[in-house]
Structure formats: structure tokens, C-alpha cells
Design an enzyme around this catalytic site. Structure first.
Site, PDB file in Angstrom:
ATOM      1  CE  LYS A   1      40.412  54.125  38.208  1.00 18.27           C
ATOM      2  NZ  LYS A   1      40.909  53.220  38.667  1.00 18.27           N
TER       3      LYS A   1
HETATM    4  P1  NAD Z   1      41.459  42.541  38.369  1.00 14.08           P
HETATM    5  O1  NAD Z   1      41.640  42.839  36.566  1.00 14.08           O
HETATM    6  O2  NAD Z   1      43.278  42.482  38.591  1.00 14.08           O
HETATM    7  O3  NAD Z   1      40.401  41.836  39.421  1.00 14.08           O
HETATM    8  C1  NAD Z   1      39.508  41.945  38.860  1.00 14.08           C
HETATM    9  C2  NAD Z   1      38.412  40.688  39.423  1.00 14.08           C
HETATM   10  O4  NAD Z   1      37.008  40.532  38.989  1.00 14.08           O
HETATM   11  C3  NAD Z   1      38.216  39.020  38.415  1.00 14.08           C
HETATM   12  O5  NAD Z   1      38.957  38.134  39.611  1.00 14.08           O
HETATM   13  C4  NAD Z   1      37.741  38.941  37.186  1.00 14.08           C
HETATM   14  O6  NAD Z   1      37.354  37.751  37.346  1.00 14.08           O
HETATM   15  C5  NAD Z   1      36.642  39.793  38.877  1.00 14.08           C
HETATM   16  N1  NAD Z   1      35.103  39.802  38.290  1.00 14.08           N
HETATM   17  C6  NAD Z   1      34.794  40.796  36.784  1.00 14.08           C
HETATM   18  N2  NAD Z   1      33.742  40.582  36.436  1.00 14.08           N
HETATM   19  C7  NAD Z   1      32.748  39.959  37.454  1.00 14.08           C
HETATM   20  C8  NAD Z   1      31.614  40.002  38.072  1.00 14.08           C
HETATM   21  N3  NAD Z   1      30.529  40.031  37.495  1.00 14.08           N
HETATM   22  N4  NAD Z   1      31.589  38.564  39.473  1.00 14.08           N
HETATM   23  C9  NAD Z   1      32.106  38.594  40.118  1.00 14.08           C
HETATM   24  N5  NAD Z   1      33.514  39.048  39.749  1.00 14.08           N
HETATM   25  C10 NAD Z   1      34.409  39.296  39.162  1.00 14.08           C
HETATM   26  O7  NAD Z   1      41.240  43.596  38.462  1.00 14.08           O
HETATM   27  P2  NAD Z   1      41.614  45.219  40.421  1.00 14.08           P
HETATM   28  O8  NAD Z   1      42.731  45.136  39.916  1.00 14.08           O
HETATM   29  O9  NAD Z   1      41.788  43.793  41.282  1.00 14.08           O
HETATM   30  O10 NAD Z   1      40.273  45.466  40.306  1.00 14.08           O
HETATM   31  C11 NAD Z   1      39.275  45.171  41.270  1.00 14.08           C
HETATM   32  C12 NAD Z   1      38.008  46.450  41.355  1.00 14.08           C
HETATM   33  O11 NAD Z   1      39.075  47.664  42.706  1.00 14.08           O
HETATM   34  C13 NAD Z   1      38.286  47.416  40.784  1.00 14.08           C
HETATM   35  O12 NAD Z   1      36.671  48.390  40.729  1.00 14.08           O
HETATM   36  C14 NAD Z   1      39.505  48.513  40.321  1.00 14.08           C
HETATM   37  O13 NAD Z   1      38.642  49.509  40.197  1.00 14.08           O
HETATM   38  C15 NAD Z   1      39.364  48.127  42.088  1.00 14.08           C
HETATM   39  N6  NAD Z   1      40.418  48.896  42.503  1.00 14.08           N
HETATM   40  C16 NAD Z   1      42.096  48.766  42.168  1.00 14.08           C
HETATM   41  C17 NAD Z   1      43.374  49.118  42.448  1.00 14.08           C
HETATM   42  C18 NAD Z   1      44.151  48.648  42.595  1.00 14.08           C
HETATM   43  O14 NAD Z   1      45.671  48.722  42.667  1.00 14.08           O
HETATM   44  N7  NAD Z   1      44.209  47.320  41.419  1.00 14.08           N
HETATM   45  C19 NAD Z   1      43.017  50.290  43.160  1.00 14.08           C
HETATM   46  C20 NAD Z   1      41.972  50.453  44.345  1.00 14.08           C
HETATM   47  C21 NAD Z   1      40.433  50.077  43.929  1.00 14.08           C
END
Ligand code: NAD
Length: 425
Positions: free
Chosen positions: A115
Site C-alpha cells: 500500500k
Molecule cells: P474515494 O476517494 O473515491 O471516496 C471516499 C468517499 O468517502 C468520498 O465520498 C468522501 O467524501 C467520503 N468521506 C471521506 N470522509 C468521510 C467521512 N468522515 N464521513 C463520510 N464520508 C466520508 O475513495 P474510495 O476509493 O471509494 O475508497 C473508500 C474506501 O474503500 C477506503 O477505505 C478504501 O481503502 C476502500 N477501498 C477502495 C477500493 C477501490 O478500488 N477504490 C478497493 C478496496 C477498498
């Protein structure tokens, strides 16, 4: 001889890594002959901290702190996303890399765990500044990454655009195009169809598999989603497409609720126009933390870690929690949810759809032969369902939570690889 704890993470600096260690401690009694090797899971293989100086648009120079962690490579090259967020810490990147090791093993992908992260609020940089940041970060970690060494991907704050810059920078540095160095790229430069929605789709598949076990129909079910980015918005759309009712959604700007249901496609148009869910005219505003306690059938945390804690877990009225985010639930909250009979489909299983389609992308890049979206989605569904079924069986046989069951399956695979490879020299 007993190993000393990692000295550079001392005092108050522990955070998510400590949560991961507790999860490993919980699984150790179930690892049989591999329990003696568990220390391998409690230490990242290597950690790189880099300084990222860039020219800002006003001509001044700003420095940012970046990380890349390889937690474990016993089963294959390191694989895991890159996070841009102002609160990124080493402890967090270490935990996220370890969760990748567990996740990749849980669904049977031939990868270890890695990561990366940069302590930066990407919303405060212009596109040009972000490009310079991404290119310098990629160059700084350049000797660690590569299609057969470590393959980054998007995470919070990064997406297809950043992946295209990373691929281009790495390629320029080695003098040829190496599209397989990152996944989550735009389709036009070697990305895979279906990658954009893959994590959210996988969350849906895992949640629906759990629902089938407890005889909960998806059609008409109430769904709540925290975080409306890549993962949360795709999950919300796919639940909506399957005739579930998405009643509440939040993001960093606020939270909205409509008992009659929110159309995620319409909300996405609002977010595109205004920058967040706040002010969405077809739903009522509620305090952001309350989103987790709205009564529902499926709760999908899809924002950041540490959201469901002992302080709010007892107020959660969801039948199934499908963890889209990494690390949203603390171990103390896990205990409360288990006692209350909430089915928690853990991050290391529920959100594995993203890295699964990343794996497909990497395989397609190696072969320069690309599959149809239908084929990708079908293969994704098969891998997620098979992994869920195997883990559900362990959960039933050993009478442990789904998280511990996932860790049993995954840790056994990682430590078996460790044992077979032996210790060099
Ligand atoms: P992203 O940046 O696209 O979206 C994050 C979202 O969370 C945004 O809408 C943001 O406004 C919101 N957010 C941030 N702080 C917040 C809070 N305090 N309360 C409510 N909403 C809040 O990120 P993503 O890629 O969607 O990732 C989200 C989660 O999923 C993370 O934990 C990431 O590690 C995990 N994840 C992502 C992927 C991927 O393929 N992108 C894969 C596996 C896991």
C-alpha cells in the site's frame, strides 16, 4: 528468542496497525501448525518513506511525505492502492498493506500485500500540482514498483487519472511502456472494462451472498451507504439496480436521508455539479455521524477506517454490514456486533472485488488481450461467491465471526507459502 515489537511505532502513533495486530492475535489460536510462523504477519517486509518536493503554481516549493509499504510477498508481488489524504500516517499505510496481504490470499489472488500513501489534501491542489506530485512520488518509489514487483492501484483520493500519470512516469523512467505497473488505469491506456465499478460490485455480491444465508431478500431491502466515492457510489447504484431502496447516503460534506429511497444516479449528478451530497434537494439533511445508525438491512461503510467503534456499534440497526471501506470496524465494535447478531462481511472479503478486477487488468496487460465487460463481471462474481462460500463454511464449522474465518483462510495460505519457501539464507 522472542521478537521485539517494532520500535518506530511507539506511544500514541499506533492507530490502524494496532487494530490489524489485534485481528491477527484473534486468529492465531486457529492456525494449527502455522501458528508458530505468525510473527511473519506482524512485521511489514519493507517500508519506504519519501520526501516529495514539488513546484506549486505560485512558484514556491512544497514538500509532502509519501510512503510505500510491502507487507508480505510470500504469495507473489506486492499489490495495493495509493491513498492521497491529509491524515495519512505510516501506521495507516502499514495496516492497509497488511489488509491487502489478507485480502489477496482470502480470494486466492497470486499477490502479496502492499500500500502507498501521501499526506496531502488533494482537493487543495490544482490538477497541475497533483500531476507533479504524482509523478515525483512515482519516481521516488520507482525502484520498488514494477509489473512483477509491486503494482499500485487507486484508493481514497486517487483514481484513473493518477494511475495514468503513474504508468506514464514509470514507463518514461524505464524507456518503454509498461502498462502492467499499475491497475485502475483508464481503458484507453490498458485499463480493464468493469474496473471502475468492481469494488462496489464485489461489495454487492458479497452482501447478497450473506443475505441469502440469512434469507433476507435484496429486493425492497433498506440500504445505507457511508462514503459516496468510487466504492460507495458504485455499491449504491448496484443495490438500486437490484431494486433495493437506498435510504441514506453520506460523504465528507454531509448526509442525506429519504425514507422513500434515493436514486444514486440522480445524487451523483448533484455531486458532480456541487462537489458533495450536501444540499441534495430530494432528501433531508441529517447529521453525518447519524448515517451509521439509520435502521436498515444493509449498511455499507465506504469511507475511511475506524468509523464503527464501541461508542456507536450498539446503536447500529443493520442486519448485514458489508465493509466497502478498509478497516471501518474496530475489534471492540466487532465483539458488540457479533453479540447483537449483526452479520459483518469483513473488508478483506467484501471489498476484494477491486483487487480481483485489478488482477484481471494485470493479466490482460501481460497478454495484450482484453476481455468483454460481461466476461469480467462473470469472473468477478464467481471468485467472490466461491470465496464467500468457503469462508462461510469455516465460520459455521469453527463458530467464529466471518472476519476471523476470513483471516483463518487467508493467514493459512500466506503462512503455508512462507513455510514452503523456507527462510533465506
Ligand atoms: P474515494 O476517494 O473515491 O471516496 C471516499 C468517499 O468517502 C468520498 O465520498 C468522501 O467524501 C467520503 N468521506 C471521506 N470522509 C468521510 C467521512 N468522515 N464521513 C463520510 N464520508 C466520508 O475513495 P474510495 O476509493 O471509494 O475508497 C473508500 C474506501 O474503500 C477506503 O477505505 C478504501 O481503502 C476502500 N477501498 C477502495 C477500493 C477501490 O478500488 N477504490 C478497493 C478496496 C477498498
Amino acid at each position: 528468542m522472542k521478537s521485539e515489537p517494532l520500535s518506530f511505532l511507539s506511544g500514541t502513533h499506533v492507530g490502524p496497525w494496532e487494530i490489524y495486530l489485534e485481528q491477527v492475535d484473534r486468529v492465531t489460536p486457529y492456525l494449527g501448525k502455522y501458528a508458530v510462523l505468525v510473527e511473519h504477519l506482524k512485521r511489514p517486509k519493507r517500508i519506504l518513506v519519501v520526501d516529495i518536493p514539488i513546484h506549486l503554481d505560485d512558484g514556491s516549493v512544497a514538500h509532502f511525505e509519501g510512503y510505500r509499504v510491502h507487507h508480505n510477498t510470500a504469495r507473489g508481488p506486492a499489490k495495493g492502492g495509493v491513498r492521497y489524504h491529509q491524515d495519512v500516517t505510516m501506521s495507516e499505510v502499514m495496516a492497509l498493506s497488511a489488509w491487502m496481504t489478507i485480502k489477496n490470499a482470502a480470494v486466492g489472488l497470486p499477490y502479496g500485500g502492499g500500500k502507498g500513501g501521501v499526506r496531502v489534501d488533494p482537493r487543495k491542489l490544482s490538477p497541475g500540482e497533483l500531476e507533479r506530485l504524482t509523478r515525483r512520488y512515482t519516481s521516488e518509489i520507482g525502484f520498488l514498483i514494477g509489473p512483477d514487483k509491486d503494482i499500485p492501484a487507486p484508493d481514497v483520493g486517487t483514481g484513473e487519472r493518477e494511475m495514468a500519470w503513474m504508468m506514464d512516469t514509470y514507463s518514461m523512467n524505464i524507456g518503454r511502456t509498461a502498462s502492467g505497473v499499475v491497475t485502475g488505469k483508464p481503458v484507453a491506456v490498458g485499463g480493464s472494462l468493469g474496473r471502475r465499478d468492481a469494488t462496489g460490485r464485489g461489495v454487492f455480491v458479497a452482501a447478497a451472498a450473506a443475505a441469502e444465508k440469512i434469507k433476507l431478500p435484496v429486493e425492497g431491502a433498506r440500504v445505507v451507504v457511508q462514503g459516496f466515492g468510487n466504492v460507495g457510489s458504485a455499491a449504491a447504484r448496484i443495490f438500486h439496480d437490484h431494486k433495493a431502496r437506498v435510504v441514506a447516503i453520506s460523504d465528507v460534506t454531509g448526509a442525506v436521508l429519504n425514507e422513500a429511497g434515493i436514486d444514486p444516479y440522480d445524487l451523483l449528478a448533484h455531486v458532480a455539479a456541487t462537489g458533495g451530497v450536501r444540499g441534495y434537494p430530494k432528501a433531508a439533511a441529517i447529521p453525518a455521524p447519524d448515517v451509521l445508525t439509520v435502521p436498515c438491512d444493509f449498511l455499507v461503510p465506504a469511507a475511511l477506517e475506524g468509523q464503527i467503534t464501541k461508542d456507536n456499534a450498539w446503536k447500529i440497526e443493520a442486519r448485514i454490514i458489508a465493509e466497502g471501506a478498509n478497516g471501518p470496524t474496530t475489534p471492540a465494535a466487532d465483539d458488540i456486533l457479533l453479540e447483537r447478531g449483526t452479520v459483518v462481511v469483513p473488508d478483506v472479503l467484501a471489498n476484494a472485488g477491486g483487487v480481483t478486477v485489478s488482477y484481471f487488468e494485470w493479466v490482460q496487460d501481460f497478454n495484450s488481450f482484453f476481455w468483454s465487460e460481461a466476461e469480467i463481471n462473470q469472473r468477478l462474481e464467481r471468485i467472490m461467491k466461491n470465496a464467500f462460500e468457503a469462508i462461510w463454511q469455516v465460520h459455521q464449522e469453527k463458530k467464529v465471526s466471518l472476519r476471523t474465518a476470513t483471516y483463518i483462510v487467508a493467514a493459512t495460505r500466506v503462512l503455508e507459502a512462507r513455510a514452503l519457501r523456507g527462510l533465506y539464507p
